[in-house]
Design a protein around this motif. Structure first.
Motif, PDB file in Angstrom:
ATOM      1  N   GLY A  14      -0.388  59.262  15.794  1.00 12.97           N
ATOM      2  CA  GLY A  14       0.045  60.441  14.797  1.00 12.97           C
ATOM      3  C   GLY A  14      -0.562  61.822  14.735  1.00 12.97           C
ATOM      4  O   GLY A  14      -1.021  61.935  16.113  1.00 12.97           O
ATOM      5  N   THR A  15       0.038  62.905  13.615  1.00 13.87           N
ATOM      6  CA  THR A  15      -0.654  63.654  12.935  1.00 13.87           C
ATOM      7  C   THR A  15      -1.557  64.669  12.346  1.00 13.87           C
ATOM      8  O   THR A  15      -1.267  64.068  10.973  1.00 13.87           O
ATOM      9  N   PRO A  16      -2.461  64.932  12.697  1.00 14.15           N
ATOM     10  CA  PRO A  16      -3.470  64.483  11.736  1.00 14.15           C
ATOM     11  C   PRO A  16      -2.976  66.243  11.001  1.00 14.15           C
ATOM     12  O   PRO A  16      -2.795  67.492  11.339  1.00 14.15           O
ATOM     13  N   ILE A  17      -3.373  66.090   9.460  1.00 10.53           N
ATOM     14  CA  ILE A  17      -3.287  67.100   7.968  1.00 10.53           C
ATOM     15  C   ILE A  17      -3.709  67.840   9.146  1.00 10.53           C
ATOM     16  O   ILE A  17      -3.888  69.422   8.683  1.00 10.53           O
ATOM     17  N   ASP A  18      -5.296  68.005   9.071  1.00 12.77           N
ATOM     18  CA  ASP A  18      -6.205  69.169   9.072  1.00 12.77           C
ATOM     19  C   ASP A  18      -6.553  70.100   9.801  1.00 12.77           C
ATOM     20  O   ASP A  18      -6.574  70.879   9.740  1.00 12.77           O
ATOM     21  N   TYR A  19      -5.863  69.415  11.219  1.00 11.74           N
ATOM     22  CA  TYR A  19      -5.583  70.730  12.123  1.00 11.74           C
ATOM     23  C   TYR A  19      -4.005  71.497  12.015  1.00 11.74           C
ATOM     24  O   TYR A  19      -3.870  72.497  12.359  1.00 11.74           O
ATOM     25  N   VAL A  20      -3.349  71.086  12.009  1.00  8.58           N
ATOM     26  CA  VAL A  20      -2.010  71.935  11.302  1.00  8.58           C
ATOM     27  C   VAL A  20      -2.205  72.357   9.977  1.00  8.58           C
ATOM     28  O   VAL A  20      -1.914  73.513  10.214  1.00  8.58           O
ATOM     29  N   GLU A  21      -3.408  72.322   9.034  1.00 11.76           N
ATOM     30  CA  GLU A  21      -4.055  73.257   8.184  1.00 11.76           C
ATOM     31  C   GLU A  21      -4.759  74.183   7.849  1.00 11.76           C
ATOM     32  O   GLU A  21      -4.087  75.258   7.768  1.00 11.76           O
ATOM     33  N   LYS A  22      -5.638  73.820   9.652  1.00 10.38           N
ATOM     34  CA  LYS A  22      -6.555  74.754   9.583  1.00 10.38           C
ATOM     35  C   LYS A  22      -5.824  75.564  10.939  1.00 10.38           C
ATOM     36  O   LYS A  22      -5.994  76.998  10.351  1.00 10.38           O
ATOM     37  N   THR A  23      -4.323  75.643  11.143  1.00 11.98           N
ATOM     38  CA  THR A  23      -4.244  76.282  12.140  1.00 11.98           C
ATOM     39  C   THR A  23      -3.335  76.905  11.658  1.00 11.98           C
ATOM     40  O   THR A  23      -2.923  79.047  11.217  1.00 11.98           O
TER      41      THR A  23
END
Lengths: 204, 204
Positions: A83-92
């Motif tokens: 899966g794709t973690p939201i936190d990492y995407v949002e932070k970047t």
């Protein structure tokens, strides 16, 4: 005031060459997209590093994230979660960097729901374009072959509907060039830029 | 079935460098846009060729075209008319070639009305971006200078509103690259491509 990055989602039918195109994009030195690191419950292979190749999690941790809706998309393959973690995407994104995601069609549809402002690119098999030429030029194929190709083509075209852009994968380099052009163009979109400048002027 | 070309309109505030950017684009060998030839009532200068540099018309002919609404946009300067003939643009687009128009802001607004599906690019002065940096970094300018720049910036931002894209003219080569990227991206837009393929499949 930092401009928020773009979420770029590359997807398309299986076998179209998504992985090859993604690798080609990231092999170019001037690529400033950030590749989105996936999360998985499978065991790390020799040499794989947590937070670089994948975020490695236990089954319990992953299921907790699913429950908390902290995954942009996820799926189960042969007993393991990916899966794709939201936190990492949002932070970047909030650091002003574009995030690049290469995923299956089902995952892309999940991401579209959570992230409608993302930039969704459908990688199209060249066969669709070839089919078009064949129909137009009336080739020597039997009607059965044509009919079957038409059926597949229709299914592929229906998949396109949730996407913003369609890129034909006729040659990897051409496909990469089109994807880069799309990202450049999206950064020039008036609604993004004008809003930013208007906000800037209001601040004073 | 031939894909219709795109109408690309480059505009922006006077002095922003529209002509320089347009010339740079057309000086590149692989440019496949067609430059839209303007129509004028001024006399041809030494060496100017009808249908190449301009379409030269009499005042009566031009006024007849205005009456018949066969100009995409027109204006009068120092006693002469200048304008863009619809017929030439339509013919070139239907041949599947992209037409490139470089015009003043007032003309662009006229074209937007007649051709809402066109691709409107606003060339932005780098001063707007510099202004942003100055505001953010709190430079040494007096408040009067800042206020005046803010006023000009606000007017320029308001002009943007009728456009699809904003390209900063920080360097001519960078601006050209962005404009080319925008045209490439627009050719990949799903709504254009999917419609074409759907029509193709319906034909059979």
């Amino acid at each position: 005031m930092k401009e928020r990055g773009l979420l770029i989602v590359l997807s398309g039918p299986s076998g179209v060459g998504k992985g090859t195109v993604r690798k080609a994009i990231f092999s170019q030195n001037d690529t400033d997209f950030q590749y989105s690191i996936s999360m998985t419950t499978r065991k790390p292979r020799e040499g794989e590093v947590d937070g670089v190749d994948y975020f490695f999690k236990s089954k319990e941790e992953f299921e907790q994230l699913i429950k908390e809706e902290r995954l942009l998309e996820w799926a189960e393959f042969v007993g393991n979660y990916y899966g794709t973690p939201i936190d990492y995407v949002e932070k970047t994104l909030s650091e002003g960097r574009d995030v690049f995601l290469e995923i299956e069609v089902q995952g892309a549809l999940q991401v579209r729901k959570a992230f409608p402002e993302g930039l969704f690119i459908f990688l199209m098999p060249p066969s669709l374009s070839e089919l078009k030429n064949r129909i137009v030029t009336r080739g020597t194929e039997t009607q059965d072959i044509i009919n079957n190709r038409m059926k597949v083509a229709k299914e592929e075209i229906e998949m396109m509907d949730a996407y913003d852009y369609v890129v034909e994968n006729d040659h990897v380099d051409l496909a990469c060039g089109r994807i880069r052009a799309i990202v450049t163009a999206e950064h020039c979109r008036r609604d993004r830029i004008a809003l930013r400048y208007k906000k800037m002027l209001e601040v004073e």
